[in-house]
Design a protein around this motif. Structure first.
Motif, PDB file in Angstrom:
ATOM      1  N   TYR A 233      -2.390  -4.772  -2.027  1.00  0.00           N
ATOM      2  CA  TYR A 233      -3.121  -5.889  -1.435  1.00  0.00           C
ATOM      3  C   TYR A 233      -2.800  -6.007   0.045  1.00  0.00           C
ATOM      4  CZ  TYR A 233      -5.016  -7.646  -5.799  1.00  0.00           C
ATOM      5  OH  TYR A 233      -5.720  -7.784  -6.951  1.00  0.00           O
ATOM      6  N   VAL A 234      -3.844  -6.043   0.868  1.00  0.00           N
ATOM      7  CA  VAL A 234      -3.658  -6.139   2.308  1.00  0.00           C
ATOM      8  C   VAL A 234      -4.370  -7.393   2.823  1.00  0.00           C
ATOM      9  CG1 VAL A 234      -3.525  -3.632   2.537  1.00  0.00           C
ATOM     10  CG2 VAL A 234      -5.718  -4.772   2.821  1.00  0.00           C
ATOM     11  N   ALA A 235      -4.133  -7.718   4.103  1.00  0.00           N
ATOM     12  CA  ALA A 235      -4.646  -8.986   4.617  1.00  0.00           C
ATOM     13  C   ALA A 235      -6.066  -8.903   5.162  1.00  0.00           C
ATOM     14  CB  ALA A 235      -3.711  -9.517   5.698  1.00  0.00           C
ATOM     15  N   SER A 236      -6.512  -7.724   5.578  1.00  0.00           N
ATOM     16  CA  SER A 236      -7.835  -7.674   6.197  1.00  0.00           C
ATOM     17  C   SER A 236      -8.621  -6.454   5.748  1.00  0.00           C
ATOM     18  CB  SER A 236      -7.707  -7.647   7.723  1.00  0.00           C
ATOM     19  OG  SER A 236      -7.191  -6.399   8.134  1.00  0.00           O
ATOM     20  N   ARG A 237      -9.924  -6.546   5.936  1.00  0.00           N
ATOM     21  CA  ARG A 237     -10.814  -5.447   5.560  1.00  0.00           C
ATOM     22  C   ARG A 237     -10.482  -4.195   6.351  1.00  0.00           C
ATOM     23  NH1 ARG A 237     -16.649  -8.562   5.695  1.00  0.00           N
ATOM     24  NH2 ARG A 237     -16.137 -10.084   4.078  1.00  0.00           N
ATOM     25  N   ARG A 238     -10.253  -4.421   7.642  1.00  0.00           N
ATOM     26  CA  ARG A 238      -9.986  -3.284   8.502  1.00  0.00           C
ATOM     27  C   ARG A 238      -8.734  -2.538   8.043  1.00  0.00           C
ATOM     28  NH1 ARG A 238      -9.736  -2.555  14.741  1.00  0.00           N
ATOM     29  NH2 ARG A 238     -11.272  -4.205  14.763  1.00  0.00           N
ATOM     30  N   ARG A 239      -7.709  -3.319   7.709  1.00  0.00           N
ATOM     31  CA  ARG A 239      -6.469  -2.702   7.269  1.00  0.00           C
ATOM     32  C   ARG A 239      -6.681  -1.954   5.953  1.00  0.00           C
ATOM     33  NH1 ARG A 239      -1.868  -0.122   8.346  1.00  0.00           N
ATOM     34  NH2 ARG A 239      -0.145  -0.668   6.961  1.00  0.00           N
ATOM     35  N   ALA A 240      -7.493  -2.511   5.074  1.00  0.00           N
ATOM     36  CA  ALA A 240      -7.761  -1.843   3.797  1.00  0.00           C
ATOM     37  C   ALA A 240      -8.339  -0.447   4.044  1.00  0.00           C
ATOM     38  CB  ALA A 240      -8.719  -2.680   2.951  1.00  0.00           C
ATOM     39  N   ASP A 241      -9.312  -0.364   4.950  1.00  0.00           N
ATOM     40  CA  ASP A 241      -9.933   0.928   5.250  1.00  0.00           C
ATOM     41  C   ASP A 241      -8.949   1.892   5.896  1.00  0.00           C
ATOM     42  OD1 ASP A 241     -12.397   0.291   4.222  1.00  0.00           O
ATOM     43  OD2 ASP A 241     -13.173  -0.502   6.108  1.00  0.00           O
ATOM     44  N   GLU A 242      -8.253   1.386   6.914  1.00  0.00           N
ATOM     45  CA  GLU A 242      -7.312   2.247   7.643  1.00  0.00           C
ATOM     46  C   GLU A 242      -6.242   2.808   6.710  1.00  0.00           C
ATOM     47  OE1 GLU A 242      -7.382   0.043  11.996  1.00  0.00           O
ATOM     48  OE2 GLU A 242      -5.610  -0.129  10.697  1.00  0.00           O
ATOM     49  N   LEU A 243      -5.672   1.885   5.942  1.00  0.00           N
ATOM     50  CA  LEU A 243      -4.571   2.281   5.068  1.00  0.00           C
ATOM     51  C   LEU A 243      -5.042   3.286   4.015  1.00  0.00           C
ATOM     52  CD1 LEU A 243      -1.579   1.688   4.715  1.00  0.00           C
ATOM     53  CD2 LEU A 243      -2.184  -0.083   3.078  1.00  0.00           C
ATOM     54  N   ALA A 244      -6.202   3.038   3.444  1.00  0.00           N
ATOM     55  CA  ALA A 244      -6.722   3.969   2.432  1.00  0.00           C
ATOM     56  C   ALA A 244      -6.858   5.368   3.030  1.00  0.00           C
ATOM     57  CB  ALA A 244      -8.057   3.473   1.893  1.00  0.00           C
ATOM     58  N   ASN A 245      -7.346   5.430   4.259  1.00  0.00           N
ATOM     59  CA  ASN A 245      -7.478   6.731   4.925  1.00  0.00           C
ATOM     60  C   ASN A 245      -6.130   7.416   5.095  1.00  0.00           C
ATOM     61  OD1 ASN A 245     -10.189   7.007   5.265  1.00  0.00           O
ATOM     62  ND2 ASN A 245     -10.245   5.883   7.194  1.00  0.00           N
ATOM     63  N   ARG A 246      -5.158   6.645   5.562  1.00  0.00           N
ATOM     64  CA  ARG A 246      -3.829   7.225   5.787  1.00  0.00           C
ATOM     65  C   ARG A 246      -3.219   7.700   4.475  1.00  0.00           C
ATOM     66  NH1 ARG A 246      -1.320   5.578  10.563  1.00  0.00           N
ATOM     67  NH2 ARG A 246       0.361   7.023  10.035  1.00  0.00           N
ATOM     68  N   LEU A 247      -3.340   6.874   3.449  1.00  0.00           N
ATOM     69  CA  LEU A 247      -2.693   7.208   2.178  1.00  0.00           C
ATOM     70  C   LEU A 247      -3.368   8.383   1.478  1.00  0.00           C
ATOM     71  CD1 LEU A 247      -1.890   3.663   0.751  1.00  0.00           C
ATOM     72  CD2 LEU A 247      -0.468   5.138   2.172  1.00  0.00           C
ATOM     73  N   ASN A 248      -4.640   8.548   1.735  1.00  0.00           N
ATOM     74  CA  ASN A 248      -5.382   9.657   1.143  1.00  0.00           C
ATOM     75  C   ASN A 248      -4.872  11.007   1.604  1.00  0.00           C
ATOM     76  OD1 ASN A 248      -7.378   9.733  -0.795  1.00  0.00           O
ATOM     77  ND2 ASN A 248      -8.690   8.412   0.434  1.00  0.00           N
ATOM     78  N   GLU A 249      -4.287  11.018   2.795  1.00  0.00           N
ATOM     79  CA  GLU A 249      -3.793  12.283   3.345  1.00  0.00           C
ATOM     80  C   GLU A 249      -2.663  12.861   2.497  1.00  0.00           C
ATOM     81  OE1 GLU A 249      -2.737  10.995   7.242  1.00  0.00           O
ATOM     82  OE2 GLU A 249      -4.824  10.603   7.799  1.00  0.00           O
ATOM     83  N   GLY A 250      -2.001  11.991   1.723  1.00  0.00           N
ATOM     84  CA  GLY A 250      -0.819  12.436   1.002  1.00  0.00           C
ATOM     85  C   GLY A 250      -1.066  13.084  -0.352  1.00  0.00           C
ATOM     86  N   HIS A 301       2.090  -5.824  -2.375  1.00  0.00           N
ATOM     87  CA  HIS A 301       1.536  -6.659  -1.304  1.00  0.00           C
ATOM     88  C   HIS A 301       2.130  -6.195   0.001  1.00  0.00           C
ATOM     89  CE1 HIS A 301       0.388  -9.223  -4.634  1.00  0.00           C
ATOM     90  NE2 HIS A 301      -0.417  -9.871  -3.805  1.00  0.00           N
ATOM     91  N   GLU A 302       1.262  -5.883   0.961  1.00  0.00           N
ATOM     92  CA  GLU A 302       1.852  -5.483   2.237  1.00  0.00           C
ATOM     93  C   GLU A 302       1.576  -6.563   3.283  1.00  0.00           C
ATOM     94  OE1 GLU A 302       0.630  -2.831   5.122  1.00  0.00           O
ATOM     95  OE2 GLU A 302      -1.051  -4.229   5.212  1.00  0.00           O
ATOM     96  N   HIS A 303       1.439  -7.775   2.802  1.00  0.00           N
ATOM     97  CA  HIS A 303       1.320  -8.929   3.692  1.00  0.00           C
ATOM     98  C   HIS A 303       1.901 -10.115   2.926  1.00  0.00           C
ATOM     99  CE1 HIS A 303      -1.976  -9.586   0.954  1.00  0.00           C
ATOM    100  NE2 HIS A 303      -2.107 -10.816   1.403  1.00  0.00           N
ATOM    101  N   ILE A 304       1.941 -11.259   3.573  1.00  0.00           N
ATOM    102  CA  ILE A 304       2.474 -12.430   2.883  1.00  0.00           C
ATOM    103  C   ILE A 304       1.322 -13.180   2.229  1.00  0.00           C
ATOM    104  CG2 ILE A 304       3.676 -14.617   3.194  1.00  0.00           C
ATOM    105  CD1 ILE A 304       5.189 -13.279   5.505  1.00  0.00           C
ATOM    106  N   PRO A 305       1.349 -13.331   0.918  1.00  0.00           N
ATOM    107  CA  PRO A 305       0.280 -14.080   0.246  1.00  0.00           C
ATOM    108  C   PRO A 305       0.277 -15.541   0.701  1.00  0.00           C
ATOM    109  CG  PRO A 305       1.606 -12.842  -1.332  1.00  0.00           C
ATOM    110  CD  PRO A 305       2.346 -12.819  -0.042  1.00  0.00           C
ATOM    111  N   ALA A 306      -0.919 -16.143   0.725  1.00  0.00           N
ATOM    112  CA  ALA A 306      -1.037 -17.505   1.252  1.00  0.00           C
ATOM    113  C   ALA A 306      -0.447 -18.550   0.318  1.00  0.00           C
ATOM    114  CB  ALA A 306      -2.502 -17.817   1.541  1.00  0.00           C
ATOM    115  N   THR A 307      -0.458 -18.282  -0.980  1.00  0.00           N
ATOM    116  CA  THR A 307       0.110 -19.255  -1.911  1.00  0.00           C
ATOM    117  C   THR A 307       0.832 -18.514  -3.042  1.00  0.00           C
ATOM    118  OG1 THR A 307      -1.711 -19.313  -3.503  1.00  0.00           O
ATOM    119  CG2 THR A 307      -1.941 -20.724  -1.588  1.00  0.00           C
ATOM    120  N   ILE A 308       1.745 -19.226  -3.677  1.00  0.00           N
ATOM    121  CA  ILE A 308       2.456 -18.622  -4.807  1.00  0.00           C
ATOM    122  C   ILE A 308       1.481 -18.378  -5.952  1.00  0.00           C
ATOM    123  CG2 ILE A 308       4.279 -18.990  -6.519  1.00  0.00           C
ATOM    124  CD1 ILE A 308       5.771 -20.625  -4.422  1.00  0.00           C
TER     125      ILE A 308
END
Lengths: 478, 353
Positions: A233-250, A301-308
């Motif tokens: 789980y990430v905080a933004s759409r942009r990060r979701a795309d970027e991270l997926a790309n990076r992780l796919n390389e592995g 989670h690679e961000h802080i969730p807004a609520t418990i």
């Protein structure tokens, strides 16, 4: 016939799961009931079984069309044909047909926005209702993370009719949300059944990092070396795309998922994940509701969730099959600023509310006013609801209170992240529970966790390959 | 194929006569007088409305690439010009085969119908009667339900017939191999999940948006093939009302009707509570799109002839330059003439003057 016989004959079970029997007893004794049961504990049995002991129709209010359609499909597959979903996806003709024969159905699922239609409400008043079920009832609370403004009106609708008893179902409700459910649904002498939300098969890890780069590196290693299926789980759409790309390389197969993608792409990703064709999903909080997948081994989670509550809900998507699973939260201190920004961006501002109010008074339509003011859809509906009931000043202060409340929720989440207390215990306390058992692998505070199993990964390489077009058509239609 | 190459092609057509944003409005299919006029004057119909949801940020990025590569320059009036390098690069562009003018984004509606039908029969022929539809749009679901009503959707023969029609349409369309792969992998069905734009992009090693553009082009090709053919009844049904029936905007249509009833332009403006300039836009739109537009009621035949010659001589369609040449004609009259000329001269229906 008693409930144990129905359980066996209708549903093919020998025994009730924890909590079901008590809830069902209260429902058939016509009491208003709230059942807080963890996901995967068989909530739907709590209204399906009583239906066979009560005469009349069971009305089920459900927040998501996808959830509703899903439930209808499952019930039909299990042999109950007298079930129908009333939602805005129906064509006019279909809807008219269903409405004319509504009394033929034993189970009627309805979305809250359909209840706003007066002809639906009129028709429901003519029916003899056996029971009203409000599914995902925490959506009624504006303090909750899943707030659906249309839910606020449910109590008013039901009060206007001679209503049967109500059963409110949810998987997450702290005390405040519970009070809201009682208040807005206008429940009488309510029976509350609360079952532990603890998931002993999930162990919790919280780890601080220095910024995004370190997180990315950690995730790359994690995805490469440990087992899926998993959700990041990430905080933004942009990060979701970027991270997926990076992780796919592995070498693992990773896809992103967020509300900015086309409806088709989202459906494809869901299907691929459910079919184990992809290992990991990098998602915003748009991913989860209505997705049935039992074997999720890791939620990160690679961000802080807004609520418990939202954190618990997202973590709860791991290990529904009861097998060991890990929930990891990696964060850096600069996440706090980011999450605060996202949180407040959604909330209507005072000048927006005033502007909106003036526009409405000057006769501008709702849709136009919403467009002109530029508030979020949820924001508009909340403001509209309050403006119909409260003065402008009170509406503004009400919305401000919500901002303060959101901040408080974040603070509570921060306490869990930064304290030296057992994570499981702290989360359960938030829901007003005590930790009953301490699993062998509890959390990073308790220590001594055995996570060796996550390194047993069987990666099915190259599962997904493009076919040539005629082969593909053959698979689909041949 | 990417946004940058589309834009380069478009700018070559508009060279020096429009701003960069004319390209943006064109791609999004803005139905304003100006854009509709540009489409005709500069022969850009194929690109009209092929990207109805294009974001300005994305467009700006593509424009920036062209500027940074020195393919285009912007003058003091914000008009965009091709450079020598730009013209050379434009010569190497692939042949685009869009038909935005006829489909305007509605090709996606056709695909949505087709994909839901494929998903449905793919499940039913395997005896699987419940599945979560990939297409959530209510109108699409309704269309498909209606179309499949009382059809033998559980019969494998039925699904094979649809498959055969798709093969036929792909073959006749002139789609290239890659487009066929993209097309078929955007479909999904029983135990056969679809491929996202990102996933296809990774396989083809190109940006997702290029894959998407290629897909849109293939839909235009396929729809044209279906329209030409009589032996694909199912696909024909699915492409019902996809092609635009009238090229006029609704508002222009109303103006046209009132004019036909004998109202003057001024009377139309008054009765519709619209500005005169808006009504003029409607007439220009009609001059562009209507074979039977009565140009003789607005200018004389000789006026039209001289303007036609001047346009050829100056090599421009810019109004201000033409206006300098013809002080006796109004801007409105000039626009009407250009509109009629863009259709190749138009019918001179009256002999008076």
């Amino acid at each position: 016939m008693d409930i144990n016989e129905i359980l066996k004959e209708r549903f093919g079970f020998e025994q009730f799961k924890a909590g079901q029997e008590e809830v069902i007893q209260d429902v058939i004794s016509k009491k208003d009931t709230i059942a807080i049961l963890p996901t995967g504990s068989g909530k739907s049995l709590c209204y399906q079984l009583p239906a066979y002991l009560l005469s009349g129709t069971v009305l089920i209010v459900s927040p998501l069309v996808a959830l509703m359609e899903d439930q209808v499909a499952i019930m039909k597959r299990n042999g109950e044909k007298r079930v129908v979903a009333l939602n805005s996806f129906l064509s006019f003709t279909e809807r008219t047909h269903i409405m004319q024969h509504l009394e033929r159905y034993k189970f009627v699922f309805v979305s809250p926005e359909m209840l706003l239609q007066s002809y639906v409400l009129e028709k429901l008043k003519q029916l003899s209702l056996a029971l009203i079920v409000v599914d995902e009832a925490h959506c009624i609370s504006q303090w909750g993370f899943d707030f659906r403004p249309d839910y606020l009106r449910l109590g008013e609708f039901f009060e206007d009719m001679e209503r049967p008893n109500i059963l409110a179902l949810t998987a997450t409700a702290d005390d405040q949300v519970l009070q809201d459910i009682i208040h807005y649904l206008r429940l009488d002498a309510v029976k509350v059944h609360k079952y532990s939300l603890d998931r002993p098969n999930i162990s919790y890890v919280i780890q601080e990092m220095n910024g995004e780069q370190e997180k990315t590196q950690w995730l790359q290693k994690r995805v490469k070396e440990t087992t899926g299926p998993g959700i990041v789980y990430v905080a933004s759409r942009r990060r979701a795309d970027e991270l997926a790309n990076r992780l796919n390389e592995g070498g693992a197969s990773v896809a992103s998922y967020h509300a900015g993608m086309s409806q088709e792409d989202r459906a494809f990703i869901q299907d691929q994940f459910i079919n184990d064709e992809i290992d990991w999903i990098c998602a915003t909080n748009a991913f989860g509701m209505g997705i049935h997948k039992d074997n999720v081994r890791q939620v990160i989670h690679e961000h802080i969730p807004a609520t418990i509550a939202s954190y618990a809900q997202e973590v709860g998507r791991a290990g529904r099959d009861g097998k060991l699973s890990v929930a990891t939260l990696i964060y850096s201190l600069d996440d706090i600023g980011k999450i605060r920004f996202i949180m407040h961006e959604d909330l209507p501002k005072e000048e927006e509310i005033r502007h909106f109010n003036e526009l409405i008074k000057s006769g501008v339509t709702l849709a136009e006013a919403a467009e002109l003011v530029g508030m979020s859809e949820t924001g508009i509906r909340v403001v509209q609801y309050y403006l119909e009931r409260l003065s402008l000043t009170d509406t503004i202060s009400r919305i401000k209170e919500q901002g303060i409340e959101k901040e408080k929720q974040l603070q509570k989440m921060m306490v869990i992240i930064q304290s030296e207390k057992c994570i499981r215990e702290a989360m359960l306390e938030f829901f007003g529970e005590r930790k009953a058992i301490k699993p062998a692998s509890c959390c990073s505070i308790c220590g001594e966790m055995d996570h060796s199993w996550i390194f047993d990964l069987e990666r099915k390489d190259g599962q997904r390959q493009l076919a040539d077009w005629s082969q593909r058509l053959g698979q689909l239609l041949g | 194929m990417d946004l940058t190459s589309l834009l380069l092609y478009i700018i070559r057509q508009l060279d020096g006569e429009r701003t960069m944003y004319a390209g943006f409005h064109l791609l999004r299919g803005k139905r304003s007088g100006q854009t509709l006029q540009d489409v005709e004057y500069y022969q850009l119909k194929p690109f009209f409305g092929i990207l109805p949801k294009l974001h300005i940020e994305q467009f700006d990025k593509a424009a920036k690439v062209l500027k940074n590569n020195k393919f285009v320059t912007i003058d003091d009036h914000a008009f965009v010009h091709m450079t020598k390098q730009g013209l050379m690069a434009a010569n190497d562009l692939p042949k685009f085969q869009f038909n935005g003018w006829d489909y305007r984004g509605r090709e996606l509606l056709f695909f949505a119908r087709l994909s839901l039908i494929v998903q449905t029969v793919s499940h039913f022929k395997r005896g699987e009667k419940s599945f979560i539809p990939t297409q959530r749009d209510r109108d699409i679901q309704f269309f498909v339900k209606k179309m499949l009503y009382r059809q033998p959707i559980e019969d494998p023969k039925f699904s094979r017939t649809i498959g055969q029609e798709i093969v036929l349409a792909m073959e006749r369309s002139g789609m290239v191999e890659k487009q066929k792969i993209i097309f078929t992998h955007r479909l999904d069905g029983f135990q056969c999940t679809g491929w996202t734009w990102n996933q296809l992009a990774t396989e083809f090693d190109e940006p997702p948006f290029s894959v998407y553009l290629s897909f849109i082009e293939s839909l235009h090709l396929m729809l044209a093939a279906i329209e030409r053919s009589t032996d694909m009844p199912m696909l024909r049904k699915m492409s019902e009302r996809i092609k635009v029936a009238t090229y006029l905007t609704d508002s222009s249509m109303k103006t046209k009707q009132l004019f036909a009833q004998g109202l003057s332009m001024g009377e139309i403006a008054t009765s519709r509570k619209l500005k005169m300039s808006t009504i003029e836009d409607h007439f220009v739109e009609m001059s562009i799109n209507e074979e039977q537009f009565p140009i003789e009621q607005f200018v004389t035949r000789s006026e039209m002839e001289v303007v036609k010659e001047k346009v050829a001589e100056l090599g421009t369609k810019r109004l201000r330059l033409l206006k300098d040449e013809f002080s006796n004609l109004s801007y409105f009259q000039l626009r009407l003439i250009l509109g009629v000329l863009s259709r190749g001269g138009g019918n001179w229906t009256s002999t008076k003057s």
